[in-house]
Write an enzyme that holds these catalytic residues in place. Structure first.
Site, PDB file in Angstrom:
ATOM      1  CE  LYS A 189      -2.017   3.090   2.008  1.00 13.90           C
ATOM      2  NZ  LYS A 189      -1.822   4.527   1.625  1.00 13.90           N
ATOM      3  CB  SER A 243       3.713   9.746  11.034  1.00 11.48           C
ATOM      4  OG  SER A 243       2.428   9.168  10.929  1.00 11.48           O
ATOM      5  CB  THR A 244       5.442   8.489  15.931  1.00 14.50           C
ATOM      6  OG1 THR A 244       6.844   8.331  15.677  1.00 14.50           O
ATOM      7  CG2 THR A 244       5.116   7.959  17.318  1.00 14.50           C
ATOM      8  CD  GLU A 265      12.478   0.580  10.541  1.00 17.09           C
ATOM      9  OE1 GLU A 265      12.942   1.552  11.171  1.00 17.09           O
ATOM     10  OE2 GLU A 265      13.005  -0.540  10.517  1.00 17.09           O
ATOM     11  CB  CYS A 300      12.545   8.627   8.814  1.00 19.12           C
ATOM     12  SG  CYS A 300      13.707   7.570   7.977  1.00 19.12           S
ATOM     13  CD  GLU A 399       9.367  12.889  11.509  1.00 17.87           C
ATOM     14  OE1 GLU A 399       8.218  12.419  11.569  1.00 17.87           O
ATOM     15  OE2 GLU A 399      10.357  12.217  11.180  1.00 17.87           O
TER      16      GLU A 399
END
Ligand code: NAP
Ligand code: MG
Length: 495
Positions: A189, A243-244, A265, A300, A399
């Site tokens: 995806k 993203s987190t 990740e 990242c 971030e």
């Protein structure tokens, strides 16, 4: 060759894949919905792309499951699997022009980077795991004399790879390589901003001889297609990069469905530490500038916090500002451009919002600080350096994912390490020092999955990549990545 090609002409002629790739071919989506794909270099609509929904995802999962259970791939002779994956890697290189162009059109990165970097690294990654297939052994455990006990690795089954848009091909390859090499079937995806190369990969895999259903590609929106994969009862594993925030969703999806395995990740706020004993400020400045301005900072592990000893601060900042001139945003399709556009208008606005926040909080923009090249209609942000940042300011904590460097002044190694580790992230970090002792002390003290000493952003397929803390868990690259897509089976033979 890169410089001989008229990339603008090629861009207006290239076919843009826009339908899901399921069970070995492009198909119409069941959803019938689409989303718009815009070229961020000039803001023009490229095409509408099928937006897969739960039913499309289910169809892809069924195809992947059928392929897995049939054994066409999962039980194929390893040497044959290796040959097909090597051919897949070769085809990626053979289609280098087209893949590079599709990547640049999707995300606005410089064509030279896509051509020399992204395509090649994706192909190398697939080839590396292909080569590993018949070179990784199982174990024989030391059990009682009248027993023989094997420790085997088996594929999980259906793996979904949900990936971001900053390095679409590489991020996909980091999942596809180990997941396919170990015999799984995969559903990829891509991020909504970057579906083209992912779809093309589906086609090339078939051309390489991979059986239908082993690699399916479902373009779609995260909260629909991504979520459907996360919650699907017949998906065994998610390989996620992003993203987190979304990583946390995948933990929830797993917990509320079938405890599918997850590798995450996630984001970062990586420190670049420059100590007073740094003996090569030019090298440090070059590494720091590239570490935050390459790929427009949409990386990242971008070194987004410069933690510098006051003793060398002024001379270092002058050098970084000089290096930043190399990253003036330009036309992504021009082969000499080193910095392209942001991936989208939304991402540009996000970054500009952080620049405003920095100014509001009292940081001082030494260079940059706004949008440029407006006349193109594209989404460009100038390389920006904020001095006078405190580690509790928003621009030091969150971030940004843009070309914005936050400079925090400290005194001595201990303070530097305290500031460096004062973050929820732990993906990567660097220390620049002429002292062997300080290098070792910093490397030990850094709470991060990757530490660079007197260099930045070095990588190799032989070396694991991934984070501590809220930068995720599980590792991409190296043989360790294969652990994520396999389960251990212990088999006891009584004599
Ligand atoms: P993102 O918004 O987290 O999206 C990543 C992927 O998740 C996309 O395919 C996205 O689809 C999908 N997604 C979004 N919302 C979802 C939901 N509610 N449920 C399921 N799936 C969902 O990240 P991004 O904006 O693409 O990329 C930037 C982030 O990736 C940064 O935080 C960066 O640090 C991280 N990153 C990490 C690494 C690493 O190796 N650690 C590498 C590269 C990037 P849509 O695009 O359709 O929303
Ligand atoms: Mg997103």
């Amino acid at each position: 060759m890169l410089h001989d090609i008229d990339w603008h002409a090629r861009a207006s002629a290239v076919a843009l894949p826009n339908r899901p790739f399921i069970d070995g071919r492009y198909v119409d989506s069941l959803s019938g919905e689409t989303f718009a794909c815009v070229y961020p270099g000039d803001g023009r609509l490229l095409t509408d792309v099928a937006s897969c929904n739960e039913r499309d995802v289910d169809r892809a999962v069924q195809s992947a499951r059928a392929a897995f259970e049939s054994g066409v791939w999962s039980r194929m002779n390893p040497a044959d699997r290796r040959r097909i994956l090597l051919r897949f890697a070769e085809l990626i290189l053979q289609n280098r022009e087209e893949l590079a162009l599709l990547e640049t059109l999707n995300v606005g990165k410089p064509i030279a980077n896509a051509y020399n970097g992204d395509v090649v690294s994706a192909a190398n990654c697939i080839a590396w795991y292909a080569e590993a297939i018949d070179k990784v052994y199982g174990e024989v455990a030391a059990t009682a004399h009248d027993m023989t006990t094997l420790v085997l690795r088996e594929p999980l089954g259906v793996v979904a790879a949900v990936v971001p848009w900053n390095y679409p091909m590489s991020m996909a390859a980091w999942k596809l390589g180990p997941a396919l090499a170990t015999g799984n079937s995969v559903i990829l995806k891509p991020a909504e901003q970057s579906p083209f190369t992912a779809l093309k990969f589906g086609e090339l895999a078939i051309e390489a001889g991979m059986p239908a259903g082993v690699l399916n590609v479902v373009p779609g929106l995260g909260h629909i297609a991504g979520k459907a994969l996360g919650l699907h009862m017949d998906v065994d594993c998610i390989g996620f990069t992003g993203s987190t925030e979304v990583g946390k969703y995948f933990m929830q999806y797993s917990g509320s469905s079938n405890i599918k395995r997850i590798g995450l990740e996630l984001g970062g706020k990586s420190p670049q530490i420059v100590l007073a004993d740094c003996d090569d400020l030019d090298a440090a400045a070059a590494g720091i500038a590239a570490g935050i301005f390459a790929n427009t900072g949409q990386v990242c592990n971008a070194g987004s916090r410069l933690i510098v000893d006051e003793a060398v601060r002024d001379s270092l900042l002058d050098r970084i500002a000089a290096q930043a001139l190399n990253f003036a945003p330009g036309d992504p399709l021009d082969t000499s451009t080193r910095m392209g556009s942001m991936v989208s208008q939304e991402q540009m606005e996000r970054v500009l919002g952080y620049i405003d926040a920095g100014q509001r909080d009292g940081a001082k923009a030494l260079i940059g600080g706004g949008r440029v090249r407006n006349e193109t209609g594209g989404f460009y942000v100038a390389p920006t350096i904020f001095d006078g940042v405190r580690n509790d300011m928003t621009i030091a904590r969150e971030e940004i994912f843009g070309p914005v460097l936050s400079v925090i002044s400290v005194r001595g190694l201990d303070e530097a390490m305290t500031v460096a580790n004062d973050t929820v992230y732990g993906l990567a970090g660097a220390v620049w020092t002429g002292s062997l002792r300080n290098a070792h002390r910093a490397a030990k003290a850094m709470r991060a999955g990757v530490v660079w000493v007197n260099c930045f952003d070095r990588g190799s397929l032989a070396v694991p990549f991934g984070g501590f803390k809220q930068s995720g868990f599980g590792r991409d690259k190296s043989l360790h990545a294969m652990d994520k897509y396999t389960d251990l089976k212990a088999v006891w033979f009584a004599h």
